[in-house]
Design a protein around this motif. Sequence first.
Motif, PDB file in Angstrom:
ATOM      1  N   ARG A   1       2.650   5.829 -10.653  1.00  0.00           N
ATOM      2  CA  ARG A   1       1.357   5.269 -10.297  1.00  0.00           C
ATOM      3  C   ARG A   1       0.631   4.755 -11.548  1.00  0.00           C
ATOM      4  NH1 ARG A   1      -2.366   8.411  -6.008  1.00  0.00           N
ATOM      5  NH2 ARG A   1      -0.353   8.293  -4.913  1.00  0.00           N
TER       6      ARG A   1
ATOM      7  N   LYS B   1       1.106   4.110  -2.915  1.00  0.00           N
ATOM      8  CA  LYS B   1       0.693   5.485  -2.633  1.00  0.00           C
ATOM      9  C   LYS B   1       1.773   6.483  -2.994  1.00  0.00           C
ATOM     10  CE  LYS B   1      -1.080   8.427   1.075  1.00  0.00           C
ATOM     11  NZ  LYS B   1      -1.521   8.497   2.495  1.00  0.00           N
ATOM     12  N   TYR B   2       3.056   6.133  -2.743  1.00  0.00           N
ATOM     13  CA  TYR B   2       4.129   7.075  -2.988  1.00  0.00           C
ATOM     14  C   TYR B   2       4.853   6.813  -4.308  1.00  0.00           C
ATOM     15  CZ  TYR B   2       3.470   8.589   1.810  1.00  0.00           C
ATOM     16  OH  TYR B   2       2.929   9.089   2.973  1.00  0.00           O
TER      17      TYR B   2
ATOM     18  N   ALA C   1      -4.603   0.481  -7.877  1.00  0.00           N
ATOM     19  CA  ALA C   1      -4.419   0.297  -6.437  1.00  0.00           C
ATOM     20  C   ALA C   1      -4.480  -1.186  -6.095  1.00  0.00           C
ATOM     21  CB  ALA C   1      -5.498   1.056  -5.674  1.00  0.00           C
TER      22      ALA C   1
ATOM     23  N   CYS D   1       0.821  -1.208   0.000  1.00  0.00           N
ATOM     24  CA  CYS D   1       0.000   0.000   0.000  1.00  0.00           C
ATOM     25  C   CYS D   1       0.857   1.262   0.000  1.00  0.00           C
ATOM     26  CB  CYS D   1      -0.935   0.006   1.208  1.00  0.00           C
ATOM     27  SG  CYS D   1      -2.197  -1.277   1.175  1.00  0.00           S
TER      28      CYS D   1
END
Length: 672
Positions: free
Chosen positions: A329, A324-325, A333, A320
């Motif tokens: 991206r 997120k970082y 998710a 996770c």
Amino acid sequence: MANDSFGVRVNIKQKPHSRRGMLSMISQVYDPLGFIQPFMLPMKRLMQSLCNQQLDWDDPLPESAVEHWNLWLDHVPLLKNVSIPRCYKPPNAVIVSTQLHCFGDACETGFGAVCYLRFVDSNGNIHSSLVLGKARVTPLKPVTIPRLELVAAVTTVKLGTMIVQELDYDVDNVLFWSDSTTVLHYIHNTARRFQTFVANRLAIIHEHSRPSQWRPSQWRHVGSKDNPADIASRGLMPNEFVKARQWFRGPDFLWNCQDSWPDQPAIFSVADTDLEIKPHTICTTKVTANDTPLQQLLQRFSSWDKLQKSIAWLSRFKDCVLWKYDKNRSADAPSFNPVGLTVQELENASKYIVQLVQQEAFPSDLACLPDCKSFEEAMQHCCSTKYRSSLCKLRPCLVNGIICVGGRLRRSEVFEQQKHQIILPYRHHVTDLIIINHCHHTEGHCGTLHVLASVREKYWIVKGHSAVRRVVRRCKGCKLRHAKAGSQIMGAYLRNELLLVTHHSPVWELITWDLFWFSSRRGSASDVFSDNGINFVGAERELREGMAKWNQTAIHSHLRQRGTNWHFATADGYRRSWRTVQWLADTFWKRWLRDYLPILQLRQKWVRPTKNFGVGDLVLVVDEMSPRGAWPKGIVEEVCPDGEGAVRSVRVRTARAVYTRDIRKLCLLEAA
């Protein structure tokens, strides 16, 4: 009494010139106080030299030994001139000070010790008396002079302790004298670590040197010329009786005031180069920089399942955070099972844990083995590489970052994880967790071999049998299940246990039941013969009344077929039979006392005394009405020993009550 003193009476019977004869003649000398020990030492040395020549007990002695022995025998009669006053104190003296002076010395061939009482009366007069002496030959095994001097010091301090305990005198001070400055250095340096031989003997010296008043001034230095123990260590022939004046009366300085005693040298610390100093051992702990927080985390769990879950949750959290970082991206998710952890996540956590353990235990193997994607590829590299390691017998291979067994079963038709087990170290916390939680508990606390077979379905532990046995022995559940009830040596018979049991029931009841028992085992008797005694008549009436209550219609035919007739005979005929029965009973009783009773001396079991239960012991209280897992635990509050000191019952406090239990109903879990 004209002369109240000890003397020597010489009457040695001649024996053959052999080791046996020499030992017999030496043993004829009775000298419990050691007054003539220096004159016996030459013969003890001769005896020791003959033993060193490996002569048999009855072999003839060499001529040189016979000459030396005969020379000693010729001079022994001179010892009858020895005279030592039996009273230590001088006559008609008022003693104001009493000291005990103990001397010790050693040389290459012998060591000895001698003790004197020094008295000072009210007029300042000084008197010294010989109390006890010892002289011994040194061992055949070579020993350094400082060690022999230390042995002599031990003998000296033991003699002094014994004299103080046995004498009725109030000894004001005890002083020990030695002519070895090395020994004095050893004794005064209590902070240094010595070799085992020296350390053990120094412990004895410090323990016996008046421990409540221990001070270094108790041990003093004396020159060899003024040391009477030098005579005991070197020995004298009987014709050298004149040279033993110092032995019998003590050194001259004991007869003078304390100011004239020998000056004491400075006592320095023992040098580090001394051979008897134990070298300093520096223990270091290697802390590697590769110990990650995760590797430290492995040591904090006591359950394999909890460790798996913890690493799995951390892995999910890591995914996770990385998503997120992630600046790009590009991926979606991460999706997780909302109910909880999946089987795949736990499996991945197990692999990660194994990788951490192998990085710690097998770093060189990880560096040498090539990482492969499959076992087939790994087998090719494994067989073509020169590999030297403690794991070489397993032909290890590195697959996806995990070291597995290559082995010889790769062509067998079993599951992949059974052919190529994951290798784990012998002693590691994770290894213990897998053995205990994953296998031992899952398999119902089975034995070592069963647990080992279960472990090897997926893991291969180095020295697996020893590792499993070591871990299984620590299992508390197994200790509860396998704890044995207490036992103690079988006690002596009580008085009432040796008496014949007397049955107080009426005789007719015995006859009735015996007849019933006989009929059920041997069949119904057609005729029963007895005299007209009241008991027998009553038995017959009891039988008839009881039979009258039965269902006559249902069993009439059966009773008719198996009926029993009771015949009453005359009393004279059975009187003779009664005497015969009495004679048989008396004969049985005599034979029982003579033949059987002595057999009861033997203990058929519990033949050795065992360690007694003690106050504070943790025990398991046996309850035969409940399963073993439900037995309560308790603490022993009081023990009840018997007359021989063996504890056979104790008072136990459990969570609910306090009981008094036989030790055979208790299982010791942990001693206090």
